[in-house]
Design an enzyme around this catalytic site. Structure first.
Site, PDB file in Angstrom:
ATOM      1  N   GLY A   1       0.950  -1.371  -0.728  1.00 14.80           N
ATOM      2  CA  GLY A   1      -0.470   0.303   0.222  1.00 14.80           C
ATOM      3  C   GLY A   1       0.751   1.382  -0.032  1.00 14.80           C
ATOM      4  N   GLU A   2      -0.103   2.294   0.069  1.00 15.00           N
ATOM      5  CA  GLU A   2       0.688   3.701  -0.083  1.00 15.00           C
ATOM      6  C   GLU A   2       0.179   4.612   0.262  1.00 15.00           C
ATOM      7  OE1 GLU A   2       4.299   5.392  -3.983  1.00 15.00           O
ATOM      8  OE2 GLU A   2       2.709   4.114  -3.979  1.00 15.00           O
ATOM      9  N   GLY A   3       0.848   5.299   0.986  1.00 15.87           N
ATOM     10  CA  GLY A   3       0.186   6.893   2.178  1.00 15.87           C
ATOM     11  C   GLY A   3       0.602   7.305   1.551  1.00 15.87           C
TER      12      GLY A   3
ATOM     13  N   PHE B   1       3.203   9.129   2.535  1.00 17.34           N
ATOM     14  CA  PHE B   1       4.405   9.882   2.498  1.00 17.34           C
ATOM     15  C   PHE B   1       4.997   8.764   3.048  1.00 17.34           C
ATOM     16  CE2 PHE B   1       2.018   9.799   6.768  1.00 17.34           C
ATOM     17  CZ  PHE B   1       2.692   8.595   7.378  1.00 17.34           C
ATOM     18  N   ALA B   2       4.025   7.789   2.525  1.00 19.81           N
ATOM     19  CA  ALA B   2       4.918   6.538   3.142  1.00 19.81           C
ATOM     20  C   ALA B   2       4.350   5.303   2.045  1.00 19.81           C
ATOM     21  CB  ALA B   2       4.935   6.010   4.222  1.00 19.81           C
ATOM     22  N   LYS B   3       5.584   4.122   2.022  1.00 19.97           N
ATOM     23  CA  LYS B   3       5.358   2.835   0.927  1.00 19.97           C
ATOM     24  C   LYS B   3       5.161   2.365   1.801  1.00 19.97           C
ATOM     25  CE  LYS B   3       6.534   2.187  -3.974  1.00 19.97           C
ATOM     26  NZ  LYS B   3       7.219   3.311  -5.030  1.00 19.97           N
ATOM     27  N   VAL B   4       4.226   1.022   1.267  1.00 21.36           N
ATOM     28  CA  VAL B   4       4.307   0.230   3.022  1.00 21.36           C
ATOM     29  C   VAL B   4       4.634  -1.398   1.749  1.00 21.36           C
ATOM     30  CG1 VAL B   4       3.514  -1.410   4.367  1.00 21.36           C
ATOM     31  CG2 VAL B   4       2.743   1.074   4.258  1.00 21.36           C
TER      32      VAL B   4
ATOM     33  N   LYS C   1       7.165  -0.690   6.745  1.00 22.85           N
ATOM     34  CA  LYS C   1       7.362   1.143   6.130  1.00 22.85           C
ATOM     35  C   LYS C   1       8.267   1.555   5.702  1.00 22.85           C
ATOM     36  CE  LYS C   1       2.866   2.856   7.425  1.00 22.85           C
ATOM     37  NZ  LYS C   1       1.831   4.159   7.946  1.00 22.85           N
TER      38      LYS C   1
ATOM     39  N   ASP D   1      -5.282   9.326  14.738  1.00 29.86           N
ATOM     40  CA  ASP D   1      -5.389  10.081  13.354  1.00 29.86           C
ATOM     41  C   ASP D   1      -6.383   8.424  13.091  1.00 29.86           C
ATOM     42  OD1 ASP D   1      -5.876  10.588  10.187  1.00 29.86           O
ATOM     43  OD2 ASP D   1      -3.416   9.527  10.552  1.00 29.86           O
TER      44      ASP D   1
ATOM     45  N   LYS E   1      -8.745   5.921  11.376  1.00 24.39           N
ATOM     46  CA  LYS E   1      -9.605   5.588  10.264  1.00 24.39           C
ATOM     47  C   LYS E   1      -9.629   5.308   9.370  1.00 24.39           C
ATOM     48  CE  LYS E   1      -5.508   7.860   7.175  1.00 24.39           C
ATOM     49  NZ  LYS E   1      -5.564   9.325   7.083  1.00 24.39           N
TER      50      LYS E   1
ATOM     51  N   ASN F   1      -6.488   2.142   8.537  1.00 22.93           N
ATOM     52  CA  ASN F   1      -5.856   2.127   9.987  1.00 22.93           C
ATOM     53  C   ASN F   1      -6.066   0.739  10.809  1.00 22.93           C
ATOM     54  OD1 ASN F   1      -3.939   3.994   8.974  1.00 22.93           O
ATOM     55  ND2 ASN F   1      -4.811   5.666  10.854  1.00 22.93           N
TER      56      ASN F   1
HETATM   57  P1  AMP Z   1      -0.763   2.956   5.432  1.00 22.70           P
HETATM   58  O1  AMP Z   1       0.558   3.783   5.488  1.00 22.70           O
HETATM   59  O2  AMP Z   1       0.014   2.606   7.172  1.00 22.70           O
HETATM   60  O3  AMP Z   1      -2.131   3.743   5.204  1.00 22.70           O
HETATM   61  O4  AMP Z   1      -0.447   2.269   5.004  1.00 22.70           O
HETATM   62  C1  AMP Z   1      -0.931   1.756   3.450  1.00 22.70           C
HETATM   63  C2  AMP Z   1      -1.521   0.364   3.178  1.00 22.70           C
HETATM   64  O5  AMP Z   1      -0.271  -0.722   3.235  1.00 22.70           O
HETATM   65  C3  AMP Z   1      -2.703   0.316   4.242  1.00 22.70           C
HETATM   66  O6  AMP Z   1      -4.130   0.907   3.448  1.00 22.70           O
HETATM   67  C4  AMP Z   1      -2.390  -1.135   4.208  1.00 22.70           C
HETATM   68  O7  AMP Z   1      -3.139  -2.101   2.632  1.00 22.70           O
HETATM   69  C5  AMP Z   1      -0.824  -1.700   3.645  1.00 22.70           C
HETATM   70  N1  AMP Z   1      -0.276  -1.745   4.802  1.00 22.70           N
HETATM   71  C6  AMP Z   1      -0.160  -1.436   5.893  1.00 22.70           C
HETATM   72  N2  AMP Z   1       0.320  -2.274   6.912  1.00 22.70           N
HETATM   73  C7  AMP Z   1       0.284  -2.955   6.946  1.00 22.70           C
HETATM   74  C8  AMP Z   1       0.575  -3.800   7.392  1.00 22.70           C
HETATM   75  N3  AMP Z   1       1.162  -4.551   8.643  1.00 22.70           N
HETATM   76  N4  AMP Z   1       0.513  -5.529   7.413  1.00 22.70           N
HETATM   77  C9  AMP Z   1      -0.435  -5.738   5.819  1.00 22.70           C
HETATM   78  N5  AMP Z   1      -0.346  -4.260   4.880  1.00 22.70           N
HETATM   79  C10 AMP Z   1      -0.006  -3.304   4.998  1.00 22.70           C
END
Ligand code: AMP
Length: 460
Positions: free
Chosen positions: A26-28, A30-33, A48, A142, A144, A147
């Site tokens: 996933g991608e927010g 400011f961060a890529k997971v 992350k 935060d 929502k 999260n």
């Molecule tokens: P975030 O930047 O935390 O909102 O993460 C973006 C997206 O990455 C989330 O909506 C999830 O789909 C995925 N993600 C984040 N953390 C995890 C995790 N610990 N395990 C699996 N997927 C995750």
């Protein structure tokens, strides 16, 4: 602590330390997971990746360091665990527990609203986890849908506890502003930037989440932002006919725009709708792991120091100026007036004319026989209780400040754990320090505000 540069391993997969990076989860903003695998153990993790510039730009170094330290001590079955933090020249890598069930709200988007019993179960897990983190001094700020993740057994897992400051930005007024997404989940007092109580703001967001789980749509929604704010401020909402009366009552107690009148978590935990089929999660607090993690906390700081994220520390104790003294002397005289509250104060000060290094050594020698592990960092120290108490391990922070040549103030305060347990500890601790506390000729401790007032007069 070595730096971890992302590098390509033989099979062309990128490696960070002992983790082999895989697909993007996933991608927010400011961060890529990314999915990753520990090559030594085979364990799946989520990593992350955050640009250090983001942290520097928003002046979040101190906050991130503190929150990382605390998060590494938090282990709750409904909170995504932070295993470790690594850093390269330009990036920070948060190694997190991996959960495979996706986002809870994707499920709602696909299958629609949940039955009341199911929604209650998620809400119970959410409230218990949020309460647990609050008791350790961490606020999400935060909460929502993005999260809230699910594990493979369908349990709720909150992500980003302790990291949410990254999603916020300080504006020119110095206050935090939420940058990402819609404000639909945010408490009214957060929107108006009046300064807010993190615990009460989190409770509001939990109320909105419960509504969405049961309704399948948002309680406050409008395409016009001003109209949306007005709806949130007035807590204007209509309950769908399928909501039970008890659920409506609880939601309206939570979605009270006045934070002081809003239901608190202890009140929610006693609510008759909430308690139906509520099984308190089993929280295993492993003392040994707790202590190892506590040591790691300092390693995290060292890692970050190693990559240039240290706020330059003075070699000697930090110095207090006249303004620090005035504010402390005011606090002290106020707490004298509020005699009853004083007994529950989480912060204490005493003065000493001993050299700072001797004060630190004496505090260390006093804390150890009381069952505390001592972590030192110049003139700051952390005392970690070895036994888990009512709210986890007691953790006490102490720091020596110089107010004048050969006069020091020591500040001791609870970092986390139960306040009453802290009070008991402090009684014993201060007794052990009697020799180094500055006393008047009559043998009484010199109240600190008397020195401070004298200093203020001569310095201002
Ligand atoms: P975030 O930047 O935390 O909102 O993460 C973006 C997206 O990455 C989330 O909506 C999830 O789909 C995925 N993600 C984040 N953390 C995890 C995790 N610990 N395990 C699996 N997927 C995750």
């Amino acid at each position: 602590m070595p730096r971890f540069e992302a590098e390509r391993s033989d099979n062309l997969r990128t490696r960070v330390g002992k983790y082999e990076l895989g697909r993007v989860l996933g991608e927010g903003t400011f961060a890529k997971v990314k999915y990753a695998r520990n090559v030594e153990t085979g364990q799946s993790v989520a990593i992350k990746v955050i640009d250090k510039d983001t942290v520097f730009k928003h002046k979040l170094v101190h906050q991130i360091k503190t929150e990382i330290s605390t998060m590494k001590l938090v282990k709750h079955p409904n909170v995504i665990q932070l295993y470790e933090v690594m850093a390269s020249k330009s990036k920070i890598y948060f190694v997190l527990e991996y959960v495979a069930g996706g986002e809870l709200f994707d499920k709602i988007a696909r299958k629609g609203r949940l039955k009341e019993e199911r929604a209650r179960r998620y809400f119970q897990q959410l409230i218990h986890a949020v309460d647990f983190c609050h008791s350790r001094g961490i606020y999400h700020r935060d909460l929502k849908p993005e999260n809230l993740l699910l594990d493979s057994r369908g349990n709720l897992k909150i992500s980003d506890f302790g990291l949410s400051a990254l999603a916020e930005q300080r504006g020119e007024d110095g206050l935090f502003h939420t940058t990402c997404g819609t404000p639909n989940y945010v408490a009214p007092e957060v929107i108006v930037h009046k300064g807010y109580d993190g615990a009460r703001a989190d409770v509001w967001s939990c109320g909105v989440i419960l509504f969405v789980l049961m309704a399948g749509y948002l309680p406050f929604d409008d395409s016009n932002l001003m109209h949306l704010y007005r709806k949130i401020h007035r807590a204007e909402l209509k309950y769908p006919p399928w909501f039970s009366l008890e659920a409506c009552k609880l939601i309206s107690r939570i979605l009270n725009p006045n934070p002081r009148l809003r239901a608190t978590i202890p009140e929610i935990l006693k609510d008759s709708w909430f308690t139906i089929n509520f099984a308190t999660p089993n929280i295993k607090e492993d003392i040994d792991v707790g202590l190892n993690e506590a040591t790691e906390v300092f390693n995290v700081s060292k890692e970050l120091i190693a990559v240039g994220m240290d706020d330059k520390r003075p070699q000697g104790p930090a110095q207090w100026n006249a303004f620090d003294l005035i504010s402390l002397s005011n606090k002290l005289s106020l707490s004298k007036v509020l005699g009853k509250i004083q007994g529950l104060r989480k912060q204490a000060h005493f003065t000493s004319r001993y050299p700072a290094s001797e004060i630190i050594t004496k505090m260390e020698e006093t804390a150890k026989p009381l069952g505390f592990r001592v972590l030192r960092d110049n003139y700051k120290m952390r005392l970690q209780g070895s036994e888990a108490g009512r709210k986890g391990h007691l953790s006490v922070a102490a720091e020596v400040f110089e107010v004048a040549p050969s006069l020091f103030v020591v500040e001791v305060q609870k970092a986390c754990g139960d306040t009453l347990e802290y009070q008991k500890f402090y009684q014993k601790f201060s007794k052990g320090l009697e020799d180094i506390v500055w006393k008047s000729e009559s043998g009484a401790d010199i109240p600190f505000h008397m020195h401070s007032i004298k200093f203020c007069i001569s310095h201002v």
